[in-house]
Design a protein around this motif. Structure first.
Motif, PDB file in Angstrom:
ATOM      1  N   LEU A  40       0.776  -1.129   0.117  1.00 13.31           N
ATOM      2  CA  LEU A  40       0.030  -0.066  -0.136  1.00 13.31           C
ATOM      3  C   LEU A  40       0.977   1.188  -0.130  1.00 13.31           C
ATOM      4  N   LEU A  41       1.777   1.258   0.719  1.00 16.34           N
ATOM      5  CA  LEU A  41       2.952   2.393   0.973  1.00 16.34           C
ATOM      6  C   LEU A  41       3.236   2.706  -0.364  1.00 16.34           C
ATOM      7  N   GLN A  42       3.914   1.705  -1.067  1.00 13.98           N
ATOM      8  CA  GLN A  42       4.480   1.874  -2.388  1.00 13.98           C
ATOM      9  C   GLN A  42       3.657   2.198  -3.598  1.00 13.98           C
ATOM     10  N   ARG A  43       2.372   1.757  -3.270  1.00 11.52           N
ATOM     11  CA  ARG A  43       1.394   2.075  -4.358  1.00 11.52           C
ATOM     12  C   ARG A  43       1.119   3.671  -4.210  1.00 11.52           C
ATOM     13  N   TYR A  44       0.625   4.107  -2.828  1.00 12.12           N
ATOM     14  CA  TYR A  44       0.360   5.275  -2.794  1.00 12.12           C
ATOM     15  C   TYR A  44       1.415   6.324  -2.394  1.00 12.12           C
ATOM     16  N   ASP A  45       2.376   6.063  -1.875  1.00 14.05           N
ATOM     17  CA  ASP A  45       3.309   7.171  -1.746  1.00 14.05           C
ATOM     18  C   ASP A  45       4.891   6.500  -1.740  1.00 14.05           C
ATOM     19  N   PRO A  46       4.949   6.208  -3.164  1.00 16.58           N
ATOM     20  CA  PRO A  46       6.393   5.725  -3.651  1.00 16.58           C
ATOM     21  C   PRO A  46       7.470   6.594  -3.045  1.00 16.58           C
ATOM     22  N   GLU A  47       7.388   7.865  -2.834  1.00 15.92           N
ATOM     23  CA  GLU A  47       8.636   8.723  -2.399  1.00 15.92           C
ATOM     24  C   GLU A  47       8.833   8.418  -0.960  1.00 15.92           C
ATOM     25  N   LEU A  48       7.736   8.124  -0.186  1.00 19.66           N
ATOM     26  CA  LEU A  48       8.255   7.731   1.131  1.00 19.66           C
ATOM     27  C   LEU A  48       8.720   6.350   1.286  1.00 19.66           C
ATOM     28  N   ALA A  49       8.128   5.652   0.564  1.00 17.98           N
ATOM     29  CA  ALA A  49       8.702   4.248   0.648  1.00 17.98           C
ATOM     30  C   ALA A  49      10.267   4.179   0.222  1.00 17.98           C
ATOM     31  N   ARG A  50      10.574   4.928  -0.902  1.00 21.75           N
ATOM     32  CA  ARG A  50      12.029   4.852  -1.217  1.00 21.75           C
ATOM     33  C   ARG A  50      12.834   5.525  -0.053  1.00 21.75           C
ATOM     34  N   HIS A  51      12.357   6.754   0.468  1.00 18.22           N
ATOM     35  CA  HIS A  51      13.260   7.502   1.700  1.00 18.22           C
ATOM     36  C   HIS A  51      13.374   6.487   2.555  1.00 18.22           C
ATOM     37  N   LEU A  52      12.275   5.766   3.193  1.00 22.22           N
ATOM     38  CA  LEU A  52      12.557   4.857   4.255  1.00 22.22           C
ATOM     39  C   LEU A  52      13.409   3.700   3.921  1.00 22.22           C
ATOM     40  N   GLN A  53      13.505   3.089   2.670  1.00 26.87           N
ATOM     41  CA  GLN A  53      14.387   2.271   2.336  1.00 26.87           C
ATOM     42  C   GLN A  53      15.806   2.548   2.149  1.00 26.87           C
ATOM     43  N   ALA A  54      15.899   3.915   1.627  1.00 26.22           N
ATOM     44  CA  ALA A  54      17.438   4.421   1.563  1.00 26.22           C
ATOM     45  C   ALA A  54      18.042   4.872   2.893  1.00 26.22           C
ATOM     46  N   CYS A  55      16.942   4.915   3.959  1.00 22.53           N
ATOM     47  CA  CYS A  55      17.711   5.422   5.349  1.00 22.53           C
ATOM     48  C   CYS A  55      17.704   4.178   6.107  1.00 22.53           C
ATOM     49  N   ASP A  56      17.372   2.891   5.611  1.00 24.52           N
ATOM     50  CA  ASP A  56      17.660   1.631   6.101  1.00 24.52           C
ATOM     51  C   ASP A  56      16.769   1.547   7.463  1.00 24.52           C
ATOM     52  N   CYS A  57      15.507   2.285   7.323  1.00 23.68           N
ATOM     53  CA  CYS A  57      14.522   2.001   8.408  1.00 23.68           C
ATOM     54  C   CYS A  57      13.336   1.506   7.988  1.00 23.68           C
ATOM     55  N   PRO A  58      13.021   0.256   7.657  1.00 25.24           N
ATOM     56  CA  PRO A  58      11.871  -0.385   7.347  1.00 25.24           C
ATOM     57  C   PRO A  58      10.745  -0.142   8.391  1.00 25.24           C
ATOM     58  N   THR A  59       9.619  -0.094   7.928  1.00 21.21           N
ATOM     59  CA  THR A  59       8.409   0.114   8.863  1.00 21.21           C
ATOM     60  C   THR A  59       7.818  -1.331   9.477  1.00 21.21           C
ATOM     61  N   SER A  60       8.353  -2.360   8.987  1.00 22.91           N
ATOM     62  CA  SER A  60       8.026  -3.758   9.353  1.00 22.91           C
ATOM     63  C   SER A  60       8.081  -3.815  10.635  1.00 22.91           C
ATOM     64  N   VAL A  61       9.059  -3.678  11.704  1.00 20.49           N
ATOM     65  CA  VAL A  61       8.759  -3.603  12.988  1.00 20.49           C
ATOM     66  C   VAL A  61       7.770  -3.201  13.564  1.00 20.49           C
ATOM     67  N   PHE A  62       7.512  -1.771  13.242  1.00 18.34           N
ATOM     68  CA  PHE A  62       6.214  -1.036  13.918  1.00 18.34           C
ATOM     69  C   PHE A  62       4.946  -1.511  13.392  1.00 18.34           C
ATOM     70  N   VAL A  63       5.017  -1.573  12.020  1.00 18.72           N
ATOM     71  CA  VAL A  63       3.735  -2.186  11.603  1.00 18.72           C
ATOM     72  C   VAL A  63       3.189  -3.504  11.981  1.00 18.72           C
ATOM     73  N   PHE A  64       4.332  -4.743  12.292  1.00 21.76           N
ATOM     74  CA  PHE A  64       3.857  -5.937  12.890  1.00 21.76           C
ATOM     75  C   PHE A  64       3.217  -5.628  14.458  1.00 21.76           C
ATOM     76  N   CYS A  65       3.733  -4.665  15.184  1.00 21.39           N
ATOM     77  CA  CYS A  65       3.337  -4.556  16.631  1.00 21.39           C
ATOM     78  C   CYS A  65       1.808  -3.763  16.409  1.00 21.39           C
ATOM     79  N   TRP A  66       1.671  -2.844  15.518  1.00 20.03           N
ATOM     80  CA  TRP A  66       0.493  -2.070  15.297  1.00 20.03           C
ATOM     81  C   TRP A  66      -0.516  -3.075  15.038  1.00 20.03           C
ATOM     82  N   ARG A  67      -0.353  -4.040  14.259  1.00 16.98           N
ATOM     83  CA  ARG A  67      -1.226  -4.943  13.664  1.00 16.98           C
ATOM     84  C   ARG A  67      -1.465  -6.109  14.687  1.00 16.98           C
TER      85      ARG A  67
END
Length: 307
Positions: free
Chosen positions: A211-238
């Motif tokens: 969803l993030l890559q589809r709706y906000d590819p710029e933010l997705a690329r930024h987080l990937q470039a900064c080596d800060c994946p959202t997976s850990v936080f999203v996993f806890c939220w879900r």
């Protein structure tokens, strides 16, 4: 297509009426909603005739059996001290589980006056311990205390049955969301976690990434470039349905939407995306990994404050 009846919304509205000085919720109305065959369904506002809730392969016990089973595994003393009654050889393991539960409960929702009461903490610890004993394949995993606390908060509208109703709502909910908890416990018990729910939790995190890559590819690329994946936080939220990450009143509103979702929890992925979008500009301005992680950790509360 009509959405299924709202679980927590109906109970929250009852609670609001209970606290309204100009209106008193008749206790007899609650009593009429409880039957021997559909106590949980009626208390939760679910349609009549649903199958009995099954926990650990057994049908929902009636109130008398609930009390009887709890007394077999746990004693609650007048001073609210809890004592394990499980016999050997499982006694030491059960004592360790209770200690871990009490440690987590003592720091659960402490900003809420209701959860600072010793009686409330005892009720929360008791229902979690009984759940662990009834479900040896799952037992207790850290984070369950946050989910159970929401159920206990909603059920406090009826203090006489608060703990029992919260227990069954929590048990019913865990049937659907325990996969995330088992995945989180994988390093400690990989075989159990892998056998129970290997793909569900990972697929949920991947859905948010898509969803993030589809709706906000710029933010997705930024987080990937900064080596800060959202997976850990999203996993806890879900996994905890945001129970640990937003104020309790907002959690109840979110759960109302999640549980009324005709596609059953698909809305959580979109809620995670919405949280990321609320902090979009600040995330894009931040490049240091630690600062990004700290921002992601507090974003859900920021999002709720902005709504």
């Amino acid at each position: 297509r009509r959405a299924p009846p709202s679980l927590f919304g109906d109970l929250q509205r009852r609670q609001q009426r209970q606290h309204n000085k100009d209106s008193v919720l008749p206790r007899v109305a609650l009593r009429e909603q409880r039957t021997e065959t559909a106590g949980l369904e009626a208390a939760a506002g679910l349609p009549a005739g649903r199958p009995a809730v099954r926990v650990g392969g057994a049908a929902r016990r009636d109130a008398h059996d609930d009390v009887k089973y709890k007394a077999e595994v746990l004693a609650v003393h007048p001073d609210l001290r809890l004592e394990v009654r499980v016999e050997s050889p499982r006694r030491m393991e059960a004592m360790h589980v209770l200690q871990q539960i009490q440690k987590d409960v003592d720091r659960t929702q402490q900003e809420e006056e209701h959860f600072r009461r010793p009686a409330t903490r005892t009720a929360l610890a008791s229902l979690l311990f009984v759940y662990a004993q009834m479900n040896p394949d799952t037992q207790y995993i850290q984070g369950m205390n946050e989910v159970a606390a929401v159920a206990l908060h909603v059920m406090s509208v009826d203090p006489e049955f608060e703990e029992a109703d919260a227990f069954w709502c929590f048990s019913y909910l865990m049937c659907e969301i325990k996969g995330g908890f088992l995945s989180a416990a994988a390093p400690a018990d990989a075989d159990k976690a892998d056998a129970a729910a290997p793909a569900g939790a990972a697929e949920g995190v991947a859905a948010v990434d898509r969803l993030l890559q589809r709706y906000d590819p710029e933010l997705a690329r930024h987080l990937q470039a900064c080596d800060c994946p959202t997976s850990v936080f999203v996993f806890c939220w879900r996994t905890m349905l945001f129970a640990q990450d937003v104020p309790l009143a907002d959690v109840v509103c979110l759960w109302d939407s999640f549980l009324a979702d005709p596609r059953r929890f698909e809305a959580i992925s979109h809620a995670c995306l919405a949280v990321l979008q609320v902090g979009r500009e600040e995330l894009l301005r931040t490049e240091e990994q630690g600062a990004l992680a700290a921002l992601l950790r507090r974003l859900p509360r920021v999002a709720c404050a902005d709504v």
